[in-house]
Design an enzyme around this catalytic site. Sequence first.
Site, mmCIF file in Angstrom:
data_model
loop_
_atom_site.group_PDB
_atom_site.id
_atom_site.type_symbol
_atom_site.label_atom_id
_atom_site.label_comp_id
_atom_site.label_asym_id
_atom_site.label_seq_id
_atom_site.Cartn_x
_atom_site.Cartn_y
_atom_site.Cartn_z
ATOM 1 N N SER A 182 44.428 32.468 52.459
ATOM 2 C CA SER A 182 43.986 32.114 51.113
ATOM 3 C C SER A 182 44.067 30.635 50.786
ATOM 4 O O SER A 182 43.367 30.167 49.890
ATOM 5 C CB SER A 182 44.791 32.910 50.079
ATOM 6 N N HIS A 210 41.103 38.836 50.369
ATOM 7 C CA HIS A 210 40.146 37.777 50.064
ATOM 8 C C HIS A 210 38.837 37.960 50.824
ATOM 9 O O HIS A 210 38.123 36.980 51.076
ATOM 10 C CB HIS A 210 40.744 36.406 50.394
ATOM 11 N N LYS A 241 40.631 41.183 42.899
ATOM 12 C CA LYS A 241 39.853 39.977 43.221
ATOM 13 C C LYS A 241 38.372 40.318 43.122
ATOM 14 O O LYS A 241 37.848 40.476 42.026
ATOM 15 C CB LYS A 241 40.277 39.428 44.580
#
Length: 393
Positions: A182, A210, A241
């Site tokens: 990340s 992610h 996310k």
Amino acid sequence: MFDSVRDDIRTTLEEIREAGLFKPERVIGSPQNATVTVPGGEVLNFCANNYLGLADHPAVLAAAKDALDRWGYGMASVRFICGTQDVHKQLEQRLSEFLGQEDTILYSSCFDANGGVFETLLDERDAVISDALNHASIIDGIRLSKAARHRYANRDMAELEQRLKESQGARRRLIVTDGVFSMDGYLAPLREICDLADRYDAMVMVDDSHAVGFVGPGGRGTPELHGVMDRVDIITGTLGKALGGASGGYVAARREIVALLRQRSRPYLFSNSLAPVIAAASLTVLDLIESSHELRERLAANTALFRSAMTEAGFEILPGEHPIAPVMIGDAAKAGRLAELLLERGVYVIGFSYPVVPHGQARIRVQLSAAHSTEDVQRAVAAFVDARAALEG
């Protein structure tokens, strides 16, 4: 008692401030979107994990509102007592199908998911082999286990192989890696990891927080991108996310692994069920992702535009194609000051420095979203150029 502790805590806080490492929390007064409202006005938001722009998508909001009427606000219980509704089982099935795994178990966060895996599957007879730059939740989860701990340098396959050789006496071995790291936006070399796992009879676990939703041809994450969906044994991830941005996490894995987690995983057994409104809205998110490539294509275009324009403007951007685009500054104080100057110019970003990243590698981590327009991206690049000029005096 606290009076004797207060001064020590105040000293620690002051040391954090003096080192330029204090993390203020900016309060926003609007929904998460390409622009947000902060004290002082509206600014472009380039620091959220809202990759697909779904945090306030009309269809997602409508699903959430409907779910409140149908399923209620919260479960007020854990799953095995009275905290399981049809909507939880529906989401687990959909995630399993989407990720190509046999079963899925929901958690209140991916931090909890990672915290519940290792001590459930591994004991003192086993070994876990972890990438050095894995997320803090993986590190903390490993600490809860009695398994032998091995670490290899970020994405270093020669060192991973060495750790596999060193741990050959273990009953079980689990290689664990982030799918996307990340702070850098770098992708794990999953095909090579799976090849080594096959050679040395190890399992593979990927935290794909992610990536799921927008990486890979169908948005199924790094295992899909690398063609190893059938070779990864455990996938952990978040609903907070790209998949709507609310909260919640999951473990998608082999059927037997999920069954054992339901019986022994402490964060699952002792935490309230995921709010039904999130589970229901997440089903709509999966519908949107599977029905169209438009959001992923827009995100990719925004990412490419920002990376190329910033490079042409003379900024150092870590290489790659991920919408995490770290602008390398080096000095922690300069990174913090540049973020302040950008906010003054209408761009909301955050400077990252030690201990989040190594000493001397401070950066501003820009995160692109499908919610951004081409004009938004161009304005952000212009603001970077102007703020750099102001910083250099």
